[in-house]
Motif scaffolding. Structure first.
Motif, PDB file in Angstrom:
ATOM      1  N   GLN A 111       0.545   0.761  -8.041  1.00 42.26           N
ATOM      2  CA  GLN A 111      -0.355  -0.607  -7.626  1.00 42.26           C
ATOM      3  C   GLN A 111      -1.218  -0.890  -9.145  1.00 42.26           C
ATOM      4  N   GLN A 112      -1.745  -0.089  -9.625  1.00 42.88           N
ATOM      5  CA  GLN A 112      -2.313  -0.051 -11.028  1.00 42.88           C
ATOM      6  C   GLN A 112      -1.299  -1.708 -12.093  1.00 42.88           C
ATOM      7  N   SER A 155       3.295   3.484  -5.011  1.00 38.87           N
ATOM      8  CA  SER A 155       1.353   4.479  -5.421  1.00 38.87           C
ATOM      9  C   SER A 155       0.640   4.448  -6.831  1.00 38.87           C
ATOM     10  N   GLU A 156      -0.568   5.043  -6.517  1.00 34.17           N
ATOM     11  CA  GLU A 156      -1.597   3.863  -6.921  1.00 34.17           C
ATOM     12  C   GLU A 156      -1.431   3.606  -8.579  1.00 34.17           C
ATOM     13  N   GLU A 171       0.524  -1.327   0.155  1.00 35.80           N
ATOM     14  CA  GLU A 171      -0.212  -0.084  -0.383  1.00 35.80           C
ATOM     15  C   GLU A 171       1.016   1.524  -0.065  1.00 35.80           C
TER      16      GLU A 171
END
Length: 335
Positions: free
Chosen positions: A113-114, A109-110, A106
């Motif tokens: 993660q994507q 960075s978003e 988590e």
């Protein structure tokens, strides 16, 4: 062992050769599995070491996902897959972790993660760990014409992994890229005869050229290294370190010298006794390491084998004394 990949746990389940097959990734679901073109990459880790399994990996992905792996295109997710030998231990573990770990860090960075989730949705794999015990068994068969050499073991393992993906998983394989074992041309011809409906590219340095082979390279290398470390923990004291298993590794050399037993040598679960390095400890350095000299029947009846003090073993049998017949008396009448 929840902290380990399923590939490693599978190899730890037996002292013999084991195969692990991952789930088919989400991008290749049941509805489109027969219509989604797939490319496969094959590579190995642990061909040369004295200790541990030789691990083969066949990684695969939809053909359309190829531009997302280190190609320099706009879609490139820039994970950093490459020939595993060019990567650090930390980087290899990180890359394979993206594939096998159930959850994503988590703290990333978003966007990262994507990208990782996209990788998981598109990459599947199968690994086979040829155990040290089975490698030794194959390479030590008698008579010599029955020896199952390392190249043959590697070729058969690769073909079985391809069969699993093609026939068991029903994948629509369009192209298989393989880091060669032996001469590329003859190996490729062998594969094409086995699978005439598939396209193959067998080449040297394939793990540096084709991204999907780089993925397979990382999977194989991390699985092998983790497996060897776990075997070290299970079978040896904490203060004993097997090292990488390569004859040039100081930790490996230290272990060999300080832990050889007079009759067995070392633990057969992780030791390849068919390697010259280990064999020499048991046959050429008996006095130095306190090992027992064993007179194997195979050595006595194989033409051309040499005695420790020189000379041909068969000639030393003095067959004329026994009318040319190998008897119990003639067998032991060698000094």
């Amino acid at each position: 062992m929840d902290h380990l990949p399923d590939t490693v746990n599978k190899l730890l389940s037996s002292s013999h050769t084991e195969t692990y097959v991952s789930h088919i990734p989400a991008a290749i679901n049941e509805e489109n599995i027969s219509t989604t073109p797939v490319i496969v990459g094959v590579d190995e880790a642990g061909r040369g070491p004295i200790f541990g399994s030789m691990v083969y990996s066949a990684a695969y992905m939809p053909e359309t996902f190829e531009n997302c792996l280190n190609t320099g295109d706009a879609e490139d997710l820039k994970f950093g897959f490459d020939d595993s030998k060019k990567l650090t231990d930390v980087k290899r573990d990180e890359l394979f972790g993206y594939l096998w770990r159930q959850t994503t860090d988590e703290n990333l960075s978003e966007e990262k993660q994507q990208s990782i989730e996209k990788l998981k949705e598109n990459i599947g794999y199968v690994i086979t760990g040829i155990s040290a015990r089975d490698i030794s068994s194959g390479m030590s068969k008698y008579p010599p014409t029955e020896i199952y050499n390392l190249n043959e073991q590697a070729h058969d393992t690769t073909m079985e992994m391809i069969r699993i993906l093609k026939e068991d998983n029903k994948l629509n394989i369009k192209h298989v890229f393989i880091d060669t074992v032996g001469p590329p041309a003859s190996y490729q011809k062998k594969l094409e005869m086995k699978f005439p409906d598939l396209k193959f590219t067998v080449s040297k340095k394939a793990d540096s050229i084709y991204p999907i082979v780089s993925v397979a390279s990382v999977i194989a290398k991390v699985t092998r290294d983790m497996h060897l470390k776990e075997l070290n923990k299970i079978f040896l004291r904490e203060d004993i370190n097997l090292g990488s298993g390569y004859p040039s590794d100081p930790n490996t050399v230290k272990y060999l010298k300080e832990n050889v037993t007079s009759l067995i040598g070392w633990n057969p679960v992780f030791t390849r006794f068919s390697w010259n390095t280990t064999n020499n400890y048991l046959t050429e350095n008996n006095e130095k390491y306190g090992t027992l000299e064993i007179k194997w029947e195979d050595d006595f009846i194989t033409t051309g084998r040499k005695r420790k003090n020189g000379g041909d073993i068969v000639s030393a049998m003095k067959p004329s004394m026994y009318d040319g017949v190998l008897t119990a008396s003639s067998f032991y009448d060698i000094n």
